[in-house]
Write an enzyme that holds these catalytic residues in place. Structure first.
Site, PDB file in Angstrom:
ATOM      1  N   ASP A 197       3.555  12.883  -4.320  1.00 11.88           N
ATOM      2  CA  ASP A 197       4.650  13.640  -3.508  1.00 11.88           C
ATOM      3  C   ASP A 197       4.055  15.068  -2.950  1.00 11.88           C
ATOM      4  O   ASP A 197       2.837  15.556  -3.690  1.00 11.88           O
ATOM      5  CB  ASP A 197       5.682  14.244  -4.523  1.00 11.88           C
ATOM      6  CG  ASP A 197       6.584  13.247  -4.722  1.00 11.88           C
ATOM      7  OD1 ASP A 197       6.574  12.092  -4.217  1.00 11.88           O
ATOM      8  OD2 ASP A 197       7.667  13.563  -5.533  1.00 11.88           O
ATOM      9  N   ASP A 200      11.559   3.901  -4.264  1.00 10.51           N
ATOM     10  CA  ASP A 200      10.608   4.470  -4.782  1.00 10.51           C
ATOM     11  C   ASP A 200       9.657   3.565  -5.946  1.00 10.51           C
ATOM     12  O   ASP A 200      10.317   2.446  -6.124  1.00 10.51           O
ATOM     13  CB  ASP A 200      11.224   5.745  -5.377  1.00 10.51           C
ATOM     14  CG  ASP A 200      10.448   6.990  -5.555  1.00 10.51           C
ATOM     15  OD1 ASP A 200       9.305   6.760  -5.617  1.00 10.51           O
ATOM     16  OD2 ASP A 200      10.927   8.110  -5.692  1.00 10.51           O
ATOM     17  N   LYS A 224      14.734   4.394   1.400  1.00 11.94           N
ATOM     18  CA  LYS A 224      13.664   4.973   0.826  1.00 11.94           C
ATOM     19  C   LYS A 224      13.580   4.196  -0.603  1.00 11.94           C
ATOM     20  O   LYS A 224      14.467   4.414  -1.382  1.00 11.94           O
ATOM     21  CB  LYS A 224      13.536   6.344   0.567  1.00 11.94           C
ATOM     22  CG  LYS A 224      12.346   7.032   0.173  1.00 11.94           C
ATOM     23  CD  LYS A 224      12.338   8.591  -0.113  1.00 11.94           C
ATOM     24  CE  LYS A 224      11.471   8.678  -0.992  1.00 11.94           C
ATOM     25  NZ  LYS A 224      11.254  10.590  -1.376  1.00 11.94           N
ATOM     26  N   ASP A 282      -0.391   4.126  -4.615  1.00  8.92           N
ATOM     27  CA  ASP A 282      -1.153   3.778  -5.766  1.00  8.92           C
ATOM     28  C   ASP A 282      -2.158   2.420  -5.551  1.00  8.92           C
ATOM     29  O   ASP A 282      -3.340   2.270  -5.849  1.00  8.92           O
ATOM     30  CB  ASP A 282      -0.237   3.353  -6.614  1.00  8.92           C
ATOM     31  CG  ASP A 282       0.125   4.562  -7.422  1.00  8.92           C
ATOM     32  OD1 ASP A 282      -0.565   5.636  -7.240  1.00  8.92           O
ATOM     33  OD2 ASP A 282       0.808   4.283  -8.260  1.00  8.92           O
ATOM     34  N   MET A 283      -1.577   1.437  -4.732  1.00  4.91           N
ATOM     35  CA  MET A 283      -2.286   0.221  -4.558  1.00  4.91           C
ATOM     36  C   MET A 283      -2.696  -0.101  -3.252  1.00  4.91           C
ATOM     37  O   MET A 283      -2.499  -1.267  -2.728  1.00  4.91           O
ATOM     38  CB  MET A 283      -1.672  -1.181  -5.310  1.00  4.91           C
ATOM     39  CG  MET A 283      -1.210  -0.966  -6.595  1.00  4.91           C
ATOM     40  SD  MET A 283      -2.393  -1.143  -7.833  1.00  4.91           S
ATOM     41  CE  MET A 283      -2.215  -2.878  -7.836  1.00  4.91           C
ATOM     42  N   ASP A 330      18.610  11.317  -0.775  1.00  2.17           N
ATOM     43  CA  ASP A 330      17.438  10.875  -1.720  1.00  2.17           C
ATOM     44  C   ASP A 330      18.010  10.719  -3.249  1.00  2.17           C
ATOM     45  O   ASP A 330      19.216  10.289  -3.219  1.00  2.17           O
ATOM     46  CB  ASP A 330      16.272  12.116  -1.636  1.00  2.17           C
ATOM     47  CG  ASP A 330      14.884  11.419  -2.055  1.00  2.17           C
ATOM     48  OD1 ASP A 330      14.609  11.218  -3.361  1.00  2.17           O
ATOM     49  OD2 ASP A 330      13.948  11.163  -0.931  1.00  2.17           O
ATOM     50  N   GLU A 383       5.524   3.742  -2.637  1.00  2.00           N
ATOM     51  CA  GLU A 383       4.663   3.438  -3.652  1.00  2.00           C
ATOM     52  C   GLU A 383       3.694   4.369  -4.029  1.00  2.00           C
ATOM     53  O   GLU A 383       2.849   4.284  -4.777  1.00  2.00           O
ATOM     54  CB  GLU A 383       3.984   2.092  -3.338  1.00  2.00           C
ATOM     55  CG  GLU A 383       3.525   1.313  -4.442  1.00  2.00           C
ATOM     56  CD  GLU A 383       2.031   1.640  -4.052  1.00  2.00           C
ATOM     57  OE1 GLU A 383       1.143   0.913  -4.432  1.00  2.00           O
ATOM     58  OE2 GLU A 383       1.481   2.199  -3.077  1.00  2.00           O
ATOM     59  N   TRP A 384       3.493   5.479  -3.280  1.00  2.00           N
ATOM     60  CA  TRP A 384       2.638   6.779  -3.618  1.00  2.00           C
ATOM     61  C   TRP A 384       1.305   6.333  -3.000  1.00  2.00           C
ATOM     62  O   TRP A 384       0.295   7.109  -3.679  1.00  2.00           O
ATOM     63  CB  TRP A 384       2.651   7.346  -4.993  1.00  2.00           C
ATOM     64  CG  TRP A 384       4.068   7.374  -5.451  1.00  2.00           C
ATOM     65  CD1 TRP A 384       5.215   7.769  -4.726  1.00  2.00           C
ATOM     66  CD2 TRP A 384       4.512   6.892  -6.786  1.00  2.00           C
ATOM     67  NE1 TRP A 384       6.276   7.599  -5.700  1.00  2.00           N
ATOM     68  CE2 TRP A 384       5.955   7.207  -6.804  1.00  2.00           C
ATOM     69  CE3 TRP A 384       3.933   6.526  -7.965  1.00  2.00           C
ATOM     70  CZ2 TRP A 384       6.501   6.908  -7.953  1.00  2.00           C
ATOM     71  CZ3 TRP A 384       4.607   6.186  -9.103  1.00  2.00           C
ATOM     72  CH2 TRP A 384       5.933   6.511  -9.299  1.00  2.00           C
TER      73      TRP A 384
END
Ligand SMILES: *[C@@H]1O[C@H](CO)[C@@H](O)[C@H](O)[C@H]1NC(C)=O
Ligand SMILES: *[C@@H]1O[C@H](CO)[C@@H](O)[C@H](O)[C@H]1NC(C)=O
Ligand SMILES: *[C@@H]1O[C@H](CO)[C@@H](O)[C@H](O)[C@H]1NC(C)=O
Ligand SMILES: *[C@@H]1O[C@H](CO)[C@@H](O)[C@H](O)[C@H]1NC(C)=O
Length: 394
Positions: free
Chosen positions: A211, A156, A154, A192-193, A77, A189-190
């Site tokens: 996370d 971010d 990955k 979000d969109m 990571d 991208e968590w």
């Protein structure tokens, strides 16, 4: 009912359970036909990583038997690179912590029959700010990763200058697809969109949540947020509620069993987040449960849904190949007495007798069930079954 009609009914019920797929293009790299399995450094080690740790982890993946069970990716990571790019604009492995370079590490990991993953960020710097991001350098970085023999990226979302993900993520996907190497693309991208609605063109998995941390509250809330997008998951592109915390010590053994069970039926990436060089037997028994892994890796690739909630008692279910159904009975709190999965809720035709296999006890229950399956479940625990139809009553 005769056997043929019984089979037809099963096929129809099965088609109904699977037709609410959203039709979406998928990334044409052929990867991720089942959810990826492996390890990632972040949840346990955050930035405290180095090539010795990665090599020892690769060794442990093999010696513990995890590799044989399907855990093949060893993913580095954040914090693997120097603070700045070189004079030609290339990323450089951190000279102190990765003195042999990433190519040598990839060769080592490959020599163990495993694959190496790496991390970058679709912004100006990564989340730790310890290393550069890839925004504006996608082509150079994709070429670098391919040349090093990277198998998984990955990608971010930090320090992105408020540019929309749709303006940033496609550059990296195109750059990777222009290399001659197959690289699994994990969009981080968590959620979000709502990447479930566009991520399948750009990646093989997409994060649906912020996370995770090593607590029950965090774990079940990630499971819930991820469940909303169930119909977007399918072979080649998976919802990602973040990596596993099993073995990191913040939850009870039963809670970790819930964590692994829900991730498995949600067809989530199974990326181990503990120190695999030093696992307890309990941790290995969870991560190494072949029957639960087989649910996650089932070729049908349909994500289970939460089909009923009765206070803190929940039924999660989804179809598996071979007309089977997987069910998790989850007790989130201390209310109610028993949890019942009704055939109506879980998509099994009425009057169908099933055989029930308890995946954590590794036993097939002696009696057959029709109409419903009921069980007592302790607090912050679950029971997990595969139901296999055996016959039909009039
Ligand atoms: C490498 O990282 C591990 C995990 O953080 C640490 O225990 C170890 O001391 C480090 N080794 C070196 C040589 O820095
Ligand atoms: C972990 O996440 C939970 C829920 O999201 C939050 O309430 C808690 O503060 C977090 N714990 C830590 C140590 O960050
Ligand atoms: C191994 O794990 C145990 C707890 O499970 C812990 O007490 C110990 O410090 C760990 N050892 C290392 C070298 O990390
Ligand atoms: C949930 O667990 C609590 C505490 O062990 C127990 O009292 C309750 O009956 C359980 N609920 C269900 C639905 O099994």
């Amino acid at each position: 009912m005769d056997k043929q009609r019984f089979q037809l009914m099963l096929i129809l019920a099965f088609a109904m359970a699977t037709t609410d797929f959203v039709k979406v293009e998928s990334l044409a790299n052929g990867l991720g036909s089942t959810p990826p399995m492996g390890w990632n450094s972040w949840n346990h080690f955050s930035c405290q990583i180095n090539e010795t740790l990665i090599k020892e982890t690769a060794d442990a993946m093999v010696s513990t038997g995890l590799a044989k069970l399907g855990y093949q990716y060893v993913n580095i990571d954040d914090c693997w690179a120097e603070h700045d790019r070189d004079s030609q604009g290339y990323l450089v492995a951190n000279g102190r912590t990765f003195p042999s370079g990433i190519k040598a590490l990839a060769d080592y990991v490959h020599s163990k029959g495993l694959k190496l993953g790496i991390y970058s960020d679709a912004g100006y710097r990564t989340c730790s700010s310890e290393m550069p991001g890839s925004l504006g350098y996608e082509k150079k970085d994709a070429e670098t990763f391919a040349a090093w023999g990277i198998d998984y990226l990955k990608y971010d979302n930090c320090n992105n200058g408020d540019l929309k993900p749709m303006e940033r993520y496609p550059q990296m996907t195109q750059a990777i697809m222009s290399t001659d190497r197959l690289i699994f693309i994990s969009l981080c991208e968590w959620g979000d969109m709502h990447p479930a609605t566009w991520g399948s063109k750009l990646g093989n998995s997409w994060r649906t949540t912020d996370d995770i941390n090593d607590s029950w509250e965090s774990m079940v809330s990630r499971a819930d947020q991820n469940e909303v997008y169930a119909e977007y998951a399918r072979p080649g592109g998976w919802n990602d509620p973040d990596m596993l915390e099993v073995g990191n010590g913040g939850m009870t053994n039963d809670e970790y069993i819930v964590h692994f069970s829900i991730w498995a039926i949600s067809k989530a990436p199974l990326l181990i987040g503990c120190d695999v060089r030093n696992m307890t037997q309990e941790t290995m028994a969870i991560l190494g449960n072949k029957e639960v892994i087989a649910v996650n890796q089932d070729p049908l690739g349909v994500q289970a849904k939460k089909v009923r909630m009765m206070g803190s008692a929940e039924v999660w279910a989804g179809p598996l190949s071979g007309y089977r159904t997987v069910v998790v009975l989850l007790n989130r709190s201390v209310f109610a007495a028993q949890i019942t999965a009704h055939w109506d809720d879980i998509g099994i035709p009425p009057n169908t007798y099933v055989q029930a296999r308890n995946l954590w006890k590794h036993i097939t229950l002696e009696r057959e069930f029709v109409g419903k399956l009921r069980a007592q479940v302790s607090g912050h625990s679950c029971k997990m079954y595969i139901l296999t139809p055996v016959s039909q009553s009039e």
